[in-house]
Design a protein around this motif. Structure first.
Motif, PDB file in Angstrom:
ATOM      1  N   LEU A 145      48.098  38.461  41.086  1.00  0.00           N
ATOM      2  CA  LEU A 145      46.759  38.422  41.670  1.00  0.00           C
ATOM      3  C   LEU A 145      46.816  38.668  43.179  1.00  0.00           C
ATOM      4  O   LEU A 145      46.019  39.433  43.728  1.00  0.00           O
ATOM      5  CB  LEU A 145      46.089  37.083  41.366  1.00  0.00           C
ATOM      6  CG  LEU A 145      44.658  36.915  41.867  1.00  0.00           C
ATOM      7  CD1 LEU A 145      43.752  38.037  41.386  1.00  0.00           C
ATOM      8  CD2 LEU A 145      44.114  35.563  41.434  1.00  0.00           C
ATOM      9  N   ALA A 146      47.767  38.041  43.853  1.00  0.00           N
ATOM     10  CA  ALA A 146      47.918  38.250  45.296  1.00  0.00           C
ATOM     11  C   ALA A 146      48.226  39.714  45.593  1.00  0.00           C
ATOM     12  O   ALA A 146      47.656  40.310  46.516  1.00  0.00           O
ATOM     13  CB  ALA A 146      49.019  37.349  45.845  1.00  0.00           C
ATOM     14  N   LYS A 147      49.108  40.315  44.796  1.00  0.00           N
ATOM     15  CA  LYS A 147      49.467  41.717  45.008  1.00  0.00           C
ATOM     16  C   LYS A 147      48.287  42.655  44.754  1.00  0.00           C
ATOM     17  O   LYS A 147      48.122  43.664  45.453  1.00  0.00           O
ATOM     18  CB  LYS A 147      50.657  42.091  44.124  1.00  0.00           C
ATOM     19  CG  LYS A 147      51.951  41.429  44.565  1.00  0.00           C
ATOM     20  CD  LYS A 147      53.093  41.751  43.619  1.00  0.00           C
ATOM     21  CE  LYS A 147      54.375  41.064  44.048  1.00  0.00           C
ATOM     22  NZ  LYS A 147      55.495  41.396  43.152  1.00  0.00           N
ATOM     23  N   ILE A 148      47.457  42.326  43.782  1.00  0.00           N
ATOM     24  CA  ILE A 148      46.255  43.134  43.527  1.00  0.00           C
ATOM     25  C   ILE A 148      45.316  43.037  44.725  1.00  0.00           C
ATOM     26  O   ILE A 148      44.818  44.053  45.220  1.00  0.00           O
ATOM     27  CB  ILE A 148      45.543  42.675  42.238  1.00  0.00           C
ATOM     28  CG1 ILE A 148      46.377  43.031  41.007  1.00  0.00           C
ATOM     29  CG2 ILE A 148      44.149  43.303  42.135  1.00  0.00           C
ATOM     30  CD1 ILE A 148      45.908  42.354  39.721  1.00  0.00           C
ATOM     31  N   LEU A 149      45.067  41.825  45.206  1.00  0.00           N
ATOM     32  CA  LEU A 149      44.156  41.635  46.330  1.00  0.00           C
ATOM     33  C   LEU A 149      44.627  42.362  47.585  1.00  0.00           C
ATOM     34  O   LEU A 149      43.815  42.858  48.367  1.00  0.00           O
ATOM     35  CB  LEU A 149      43.984  40.145  46.635  1.00  0.00           C
ATOM     36  CG  LEU A 149      43.246  39.336  45.571  1.00  0.00           C
ATOM     37  CD1 LEU A 149      43.303  37.852  45.901  1.00  0.00           C
ATOM     38  CD2 LEU A 149      41.810  39.810  45.434  1.00  0.00           C
TER      39      LEU A 149
END
Length: 176
Positions: A145-149
Protein backbone atom coordinates in the motif's frame (compact mmCIF):
# COMPACT_ATOMS: atom_id res chain seq x y z
CA UNK A 1 -18.32 -17.00 23.41
CA UNK A 2 -15.70 -14.31 22.89
CA UNK A 3 -15.95 -10.53 22.70
CA UNK A 4 -15.77 -10.42 18.91
CA UNK A 5 -18.60 -12.92 18.50
CA UNK A 6 -20.75 -10.91 20.91
CA UNK A 7 -20.15 -7.75 18.88
CA UNK A 8 -20.95 -9.53 15.63
CA UNK A 9 -24.23 -10.65 17.21
CA UNK A 10 -24.95 -7.02 18.17
CA UNK A 11 -24.65 -7.89 21.85
CA UNK A 12 -22.41 -4.90 22.51
CA UNK A 13 -23.48 -4.48 26.13
CA UNK A 14 -22.40 -8.06 26.87
CA UNK A 15 -19.15 -7.52 24.95
CA UNK A 16 -18.38 -4.34 26.91
CA UNK A 17 -19.05 -6.12 30.22
CA UNK A 18 -16.82 -9.04 29.25
CA UNK A 19 -14.03 -6.76 28.00
CA UNK A 20 -14.31 -4.43 31.02
CA UNK A 21 -14.08 -7.37 33.43
CA UNK A 22 -11.01 -8.69 31.61
CA UNK A 23 -9.42 -5.21 31.72
CA UNK A 24 -10.15 -4.90 35.46
CA UNK A 25 -8.29 -8.20 36.00
CA UNK A 26 -5.35 -7.37 33.72
CA UNK A 27 -5.13 -3.68 32.85
CA UNK A 28 -1.50 -3.94 31.74
CA UNK A 29 -2.27 -6.37 28.93
CA UNK A 30 -2.19 -4.71 25.52
CA UNK A 31 -4.43 -7.44 24.09
CA UNK A 32 -7.07 -6.90 26.77
CA UNK A 33 -6.94 -3.11 26.36
CA UNK A 34 -7.27 -3.43 22.59
CA UNK A 35 -10.30 -5.70 22.95
CA UNK A 36 -12.03 -3.20 25.23
CA UNK A 37 -11.09 -0.29 22.96
CA UNK A 38 -12.43 -2.16 19.95
CA UNK A 39 -15.76 -2.56 21.75
CA UNK A 40 -15.84 1.13 22.59
CA UNK A 41 -14.94 2.12 19.02
CA UNK A 42 -17.54 -0.29 17.64
CA UNK A 43 -20.15 1.44 19.81
CA UNK A 44 -18.87 4.85 18.62
CA UNK A 45 -17.72 5.76 22.11
CA UNK A 46 -14.75 7.72 20.80
CA UNK A 47 -13.91 9.50 24.05
CA UNK A 48 -14.22 6.30 26.07
CA UNK A 49 -11.78 4.54 23.75
CA UNK A 50 -9.40 7.49 23.86
CA UNK A 51 -9.51 7.69 27.67
CA UNK A 52 -8.86 3.96 27.89
CA UNK A 53 -5.63 4.41 25.92
CA UNK A 54 -4.61 7.42 28.03
CA UNK A 55 -5.10 5.24 31.12
CA UNK A 56 -3.33 2.28 29.53
CA UNK A 57 -0.27 4.31 28.51
CA UNK A 58 -0.17 6.00 31.94
CA UNK A 59 0.07 2.69 33.81
CA UNK A 60 2.21 1.00 31.16
CA UNK A 61 4.28 3.46 29.17
CA UNK A 62 3.47 2.21 25.74
CA UNK A 63 6.16 0.73 23.64
CA UNK A 64 3.53 -0.69 21.27
CA UNK A 65 2.30 1.33 18.30
CA UNK A 66 -1.25 -0.02 18.39
CA UNK A 67 -2.12 2.10 21.44
CA UNK A 68 -1.27 5.24 19.50
CA UNK A 69 -2.99 4.02 16.32
CA UNK A 70 -6.25 3.38 18.12
CA UNK A 71 -6.07 6.50 20.31
CA UNK A 72 -5.55 8.57 17.16
CA UNK A 73 -8.38 6.76 15.42
CA UNK A 74 -10.70 7.55 18.34
CA UNK A 75 -9.74 11.24 18.14
CA UNK A 76 -10.17 11.29 14.34
CA UNK A 77 -13.63 9.77 14.61
CA UNK A 78 -14.54 12.28 17.32
CA UNK A 79 -13.63 15.08 14.92
CA UNK A 80 -10.39 16.19 16.60
CA UNK A 81 -8.07 15.78 13.62
CA UNK A 82 -5.12 17.63 15.17
CA UNK A 83 -5.20 15.44 18.27
CA UNK A 84 -5.41 12.34 16.06
CA UNK A 85 -2.30 13.34 14.14
CA UNK A 86 -0.49 14.11 17.41
CA UNK A 87 -1.34 10.63 18.74
CA UNK A 88 -0.17 8.95 15.55
CA UNK A 89 3.09 10.91 15.59
CA UNK A 90 3.75 9.79 19.18
CA UNK A 91 3.61 6.19 17.99
CA UNK A 92 6.15 6.52 15.20
CA UNK A 93 9.26 5.50 17.13
CA UNK A 94 7.96 3.00 19.67
CA UNK A 95 9.84 -0.18 20.46
CA UNK A 96 7.26 -2.55 18.97
CA UNK A 97 5.51 -1.74 15.73
CA UNK A 98 3.29 -3.60 13.33
CA UNK A 99 4.55 -6.64 11.45
CA UNK A 100 5.13 -4.38 8.47
CA UNK A 101 8.07 -2.76 10.27
CA UNK A 102 6.32 0.36 11.45
CA UNK A 103 4.65 1.35 8.20
CA UNK A 104 1.03 1.56 9.38
CA UNK A 105 1.33 4.75 11.43
CA UNK A 106 2.95 6.56 8.47
CA UNK A 107 0.02 5.25 6.39
CA UNK A 108 -2.39 6.77 8.93
CA UNK A 109 -0.52 10.06 8.63
CA UNK A 110 -0.67 9.88 4.83
CA UNK A 111 -4.43 9.39 5.11
CA UNK A 112 -4.63 12.45 7.39
CA UNK A 113 -2.60 14.50 4.91
CA UNK A 114 -4.88 13.48 2.06
CA UNK A 115 -8.04 14.46 3.95
CA UNK A 116 -6.81 17.29 6.20
CA UNK A 117 -3.69 18.87 4.63
CA UNK A 118 -3.85 21.78 7.09
CA UNK A 119 -3.32 19.31 9.95
CA UNK A 120 -0.73 17.03 8.31
CA UNK A 121 1.40 18.28 5.42
CA UNK A 122 1.52 15.75 2.58
CA UNK A 123 5.27 16.28 2.12
CA UNK A 124 5.93 15.22 5.70
CA UNK A 125 3.77 12.11 5.26
CA UNK A 126 5.52 11.19 2.00
CA UNK A 127 8.97 11.68 3.56
CA UNK A 128 8.02 9.47 6.49
CA UNK A 129 6.71 6.70 4.22
CA UNK A 130 9.81 6.87 2.05
CA UNK A 131 12.15 6.71 5.04
CA UNK A 132 10.33 3.65 6.39
CA UNK A 133 10.47 1.90 3.03
CA UNK A 134 14.20 2.59 2.75
CA UNK A 135 14.94 1.50 6.32
CA UNK A 136 13.56 -2.01 5.86
CA UNK A 137 12.28 -4.01 2.90
CA UNK A 138 8.49 -4.02 2.92
CA UNK A 139 7.56 -6.82 0.60
CA UNK A 140 4.01 -7.67 1.47
CA UNK A 141 1.14 -6.04 3.26
CA UNK A 142 1.06 -3.16 4.25
CA UNK A 143 4.24 -2.27 2.38
CA UNK A 144 2.45 -2.74 -0.94
CA UNK A 145 0.00 0.00 0.00
CA UNK A 146 2.82 2.42 0.85
CA UNK A 147 4.54 1.63 -2.46
CA UNK A 148 1.31 2.22 -4.39
CA UNK A 149 0.75 5.57 -2.68
CA UNK A 150 4.30 6.64 -3.47
CA UNK A 151 3.98 5.54 -7.10
CA UNK A 152 6.65 2.86 -6.76
CA UNK A 153 4.37 0.03 -7.91
CA UNK A 154 0.94 -0.24 -9.48
CA UNK A 155 -2.11 -1.85 -7.94
CA UNK A 156 -1.88 -4.60 -10.52
CA UNK A 157 1.74 -5.25 -9.62
CA UNK A 158 0.86 -5.43 -5.91
CA UNK A 159 -1.91 -7.94 -6.61
CA UNK A 160 0.42 -10.08 -8.73
CA UNK A 161 3.14 -9.95 -6.07
CA UNK A 162 0.69 -10.80 -3.28
CA UNK A 163 -0.51 -13.84 -5.20
CA UNK A 164 3.10 -14.93 -5.44
CA UNK A 165 3.46 -14.37 -1.69
CA UNK A 166 0.62 -16.84 -1.11
CA UNK A 167 1.92 -19.51 -3.49
CA UNK A 168 2.05 -22.78 -1.63
CA UNK A 169 -0.04 -21.33 1.19
CA UNK A 170 -3.52 -22.02 -0.14
CA UNK A 171 -4.50 -23.36 3.28
CA UNK A 172 -4.31 -19.74 4.55
CA UNK A 173 -6.92 -18.43 2.13
CA UNK A 174 -10.47 -18.28 3.45
CA UNK A 175 -12.73 -19.52 0.68
CA UNK A 176 -16.03 -19.12 2.55
Amino acid sequence: MDIWELMRQDRCGDAIRMASNAYARDEKSARVAINLAACLLWMRNWEGAYELFRHFTAIRPSTVDVAFKLAGTAKWCAGDKSAAVAEWKQGIDVDYADMGGGITIPLHLYFAAAFEPDVMPIGEAVDLLQSRLHAKPHDGWPGYLAKILLGQITCESAVAQSKGDLAGQSHLIDRS
